[in-house]
Design an enzyme around this catalytic site. Structure first.
Site: not given
Length: 806
Positions: A498-499, A501, A517, A614
């Protein structure tokens, strides 16, 4: 002929001879029944001081009739005693009298015996009378011997009133305890009991069991305990100070009987305690002005109050979001269960004791509800208490309590709670290595962790508050151990990107599976979100939130370690043509409820009030049992207790899930999350993805299409065809309705998450109709409108905690 209170004079006038008898002094009092007399359904006895009343009543919604006692002021809104609790009268023609044998007896309309006292008198049957006194006791007495043959106080129901006794005489087999009703409609004995246990430091317990188990004391399940009696109060009830104004007294009758008695300092007040059918105790007062009962204390008012909430050697703190922790020197017995919120197995010792080696001491735990079952009591001073425990290899802990003396524990410590105020000091036996541990490594870790993010400017984030190290909230991992767990960050271990990593699956040396992550060094975003996510999720613990296992910061490497959820994200099932069938309606509804509960925790119940910002199906992860867990807190923001709205120039999130006021003006609040939840709910029901939805005929947006079907009575057409035949249509339609209410254009029109959870859990609440969306065309219309608001930095379908690429 029945005799009741003075209001029955009109009835007596119909019979002149009886009327003259009524005028004779001392013949019949309104609080007394004599042999051959009775009261019938509709008539009552009233105590001489006009305080208590006895008569026939029907509890709750039942039509069955019982004979009960209540405060006259309150009528039978709270019955304090029931005579025929186990056998109701099925008609409204019952009567209570003293029969020819001198016993109290209840008859139904057909003169069948429903209940009787089975007491006997040495004198003639005419010597017995039954009197209701001003303490609420209904007694059958022998006037010749001036003794009581039977007392209602000796047969308590579910209610304790002043002057009643709780306790018993073990020698004579007498046990005075409260017994819950089966339900509010049925006063028959339920499964819960409030009883004294003399063998266990004179404590009082709520237990459950059968009638047989309560008699012999075996196989009873404890649900709550009062803590030890110190001569003035129960020390496990911090609301009961030493100078408790309404006092509980402990007394002995000198013949083996020991009893607790409750009394009021102001006898004009009406106050009582009730053992509820749910197994809880509530104490309440009568508000004479409002003519209603006011509850002022509950025995079990939080999860920590339930007996043994954190299991052996666990400590419960209701002020913490993750309520259970292990005592120092202990670790979770089954870590996987702990991660899933099941703490019943408790903790086990991580460092063994070495009794006799001279390398042991005591750790002082302050403000504690002491463990249940102290092995024995020693009437000695505090220093001798410590010495005796230290010299006994079986002694695990001790406490010296004013009024109770030395309490020593030789079995596992259970039902321990940390109080914010009050409580006692508990001295826990530990190896000396855990009492004076070198904290230099911990200090270095904190300094490294703090310096790695000191360049990040965000006034909302108090990063120094994140706790690290032993006995803290977040575990630090070294880079080599994470590298080994992920097989050197092997491509084969990659499970998402994802944004933030790349996300890798890993296995720690303990066997625990994790999702790692790894912050990408080239990522244009991430450090702010990295810091934000650590600060937030380390403080937030709920079964419907993903759990952060630990963190690793070493040089330029910054990694977050999460629990690994084998079923990955909801969108992988929901929008896959083959896997969506695995989500039957029962599973989907469970996911909807779980996500709603998780959001409610964030908005209202956690110690940090958090707006997620989100929420989407790709940020809802699923465990092995398909239980949902909200993830990705990189965009989340903390709200103050009294803060309702916030504004940002950096709008982040995902179009389609973003509330209009947020996408257009940068304004966000709890209602922004409610909007996102509404979209997710509609997606779960329909199996359609809102961001790629287009109704060819009318170019309707996903939300516009859903509203139009609902508004035209065709809501069933929105339900996923793979479940339409097996789902509960009423439940599914209710979910669509709730989803549309949540996704309304104006924040003020949307319900709160507490209201959403309530609407999902009940079918009786009428729902208001949702308003038509302003933007019912496809998503392009909505996106184009964003140019009139703040600059929008969309991460599209990327998610910081994405388990798989979008």
């Amino acid at each position: 002929m029945g005799f009741g209170n003075i209001s029955r004079v009109r009835t007596l006038l119909s019979s002149l001879p009886y009327f003259f008898l009524f005028l004779l002094p001392n013949c019949i009092a309104i609080d007394t029944i004599s042999t051959g007399q009775s009261i019938t359904d509709g008539e009552t006895l009233v105590s001489s001081g006009n305080i208590f009343e006895l008569g026939f009543f029907s509890p709750g919604n039942s039509t069955n009739r019982y004979v009960g006692i209540w405060y006259k002021k309150t009528s039978y809104t709270q019955v304090v005693g029931v005579l025929n609790a186990m056998k109701p009268i099925l008609d409204s023609h019952g009567s209570l009298s003293i029969n020819n044998e001198g016993n109290l007896v209840i008859l139904d309309g057909k003169q069948n015996v429903i209940w009787y006292t089975n007491a006997s008198s040495m004198w003639s049957n005419t010597s017995t009378v039954a009197i209701l006194d001003d303490m609420g006791n209904f007694a059958l007495r022998d006037n010749h011997l001036n003794v009581s043959l039977w007392d209602s106080f000796d047969h308590p129901s579910n209610t304790l009133i002043p002057n009643m006794k709780l306790g018993g005489n073990d020698k004579l087999g007498i046990s005075l305890r409260l017994t819950s009703w089966v339900s509010e409609n049925n006063p028959a004995p339920g499964k819960f009991f409030l009883r004294r246990n003399r063998q266990e430091a004179q404590q009082v317990y709520i237990v459950s069991g059968s009638a047989a188990t309560i008699v012999n004391g075996s196989n009873l399940v404890k649900h709550w305990n009062s803590g030890q009696w110190n001569g003035r109060s129960f020390i496990g009830i911090p609301e009961m100070p030493q100078d408790y104004i309404n006092g509980i007294t402990f007394s002995s009758d000198g013949n083996g009987g020991e009893y607790y008695t409750y009394s009021l300092s102001d006898t004009s007040n009406i106050s009582l305690a009730v053992l509820l059918s749910s197994g809880n105790i509530e104490t309440k007062n009568w508000d004479e002005q409002k003519k209603e009962w006011v509850v002022f204390w509950l025995a079990i008012n939080s999860q920590c109050d339930a007996y043994g909430a954190c299991g052996p050697f666990g400590v419960c703190n209701k002020m913490e979001s993750f309520i259970c922790s292990c005592m120092r020197g202990f670790q979770p017995k089954f870590p996987e269960k702990w991660r899933n919120g099941n703490w019943s197995d408790g903790c086990e010792r991580s460092t063994p004791l070495q009794c006799g080696s001279g390398s042991e001491g005591f750790l002082k735990l302050e403000g504690i509800k002491l463990p249940d079952v102290s092995e024995y009591l020693l009437r000695t001073d505090e220093n001798e208490c410590k010495v005796r425990c230290l010299n006994n290899c079986s002694c695990l802990a001790y406490s010296f309590v004013s009024g109770a003396g030395c309490l020593v524990w030789t079995t596992e410590l259970i039902d321990v709670q940390q109080y914010s105020s009050g409580g006692q000091d508990l001295y826990l036996r530990l190896p000396s290595s855990l009492l004076g541990a070198n904290t230099s490594d911990l200090v270095k870790a904190r300094e490294s962790f703090s310096s790695s993010v000191q360049d990040v400017e965000d006034p909302e984030i108090q990063f120094s508050h994140v706790k690290l190290g032993e006995d803290q909230e977040l575990q630090l991992f070294d880079f080599d151990s994470v590298k080994m767990a992920t097989n050197n960050f092997s491509f084969c271990n990659k499970i998402g990107e994802g944004g933030f990593g790349i996300v890798y699956k890993g296995d720690l040396s303990s066997g625990q599976a994790i999702a790692v992550k790894r912050l990408s060094r080239t990522s244009g975003q991430g450090i702010t979100e990295f810091k934000n996510e650590i600060m937030l999720i380390s403080k937030l613990q709920h079964r419907n939130l993903v759990k952060l296992v630990g963190v690793c910061i070493e040089g330029e490497e910054k990694l977050l370690l999460y629990e690994y959820l084998s079923n990955k994200s909801l969108d992988k099932f929901l929008f896959d043509p083959t896997q969506r069938a695995e989500l039957d309606w029962t599973t989907r509804f469970k996911i909807i409820e779980g996500v709603a509960c998780g959001l409610l925790y964030l908005h209202r119940d956690s110690r940090l009030r958090v707006i997620h910002r989100d929420l989407k199906t790709s940020n809802i992860l699923l465990d092995e049992q398909m239980n949902p867990k909200i993830s990705d807190f990189g965009m989340a923001r903390i709200f103050g207790v009294k803060q309702d709205l916030a504004n940002t120039n950096r709008v982040v999130g995902t179009y389609g899930y973003m509330a209009p006021e947020y996408g257009l003006e940068g304004i966000f609040s709890e209602k922004s999350d409610v909007f996102s939840f509404g979209i997710c709910l509609l997606e779960i029901v329909s199996g359609a993805k809102n961001s790629s939805f287009c109704h060819d005929e009318e170019h309707l947006s996903f939300l516009g299409y859903a509203w139009k079907l609902w508004n035209t009575g065709k809501g069933m057409q929105l339900i996923d065809q793979t479940i339409v035949d097996s789902c509960d249509p009423l439940e599914a339609m209710r979910c669509i309705h709730i989803g549309l209410l949540c996704a309304q254009d104006y924040a003020v029109d949307r319900p709160t998450m507490s209201k959403v959870v309530y609407m999902l859990s009940t079918e009786t609440t009428d729902l208001t109709p949702p308003k038509m969306p302003l933007y019912i065309r496809d998503n392009k219309d909505y996106i184009n409108l964003s140019s009139h608001g703040s600059d929008v930095n969309s991460i599209n379908e990327c998610s910081i905690t994405a388990i798989e690429s979008r």
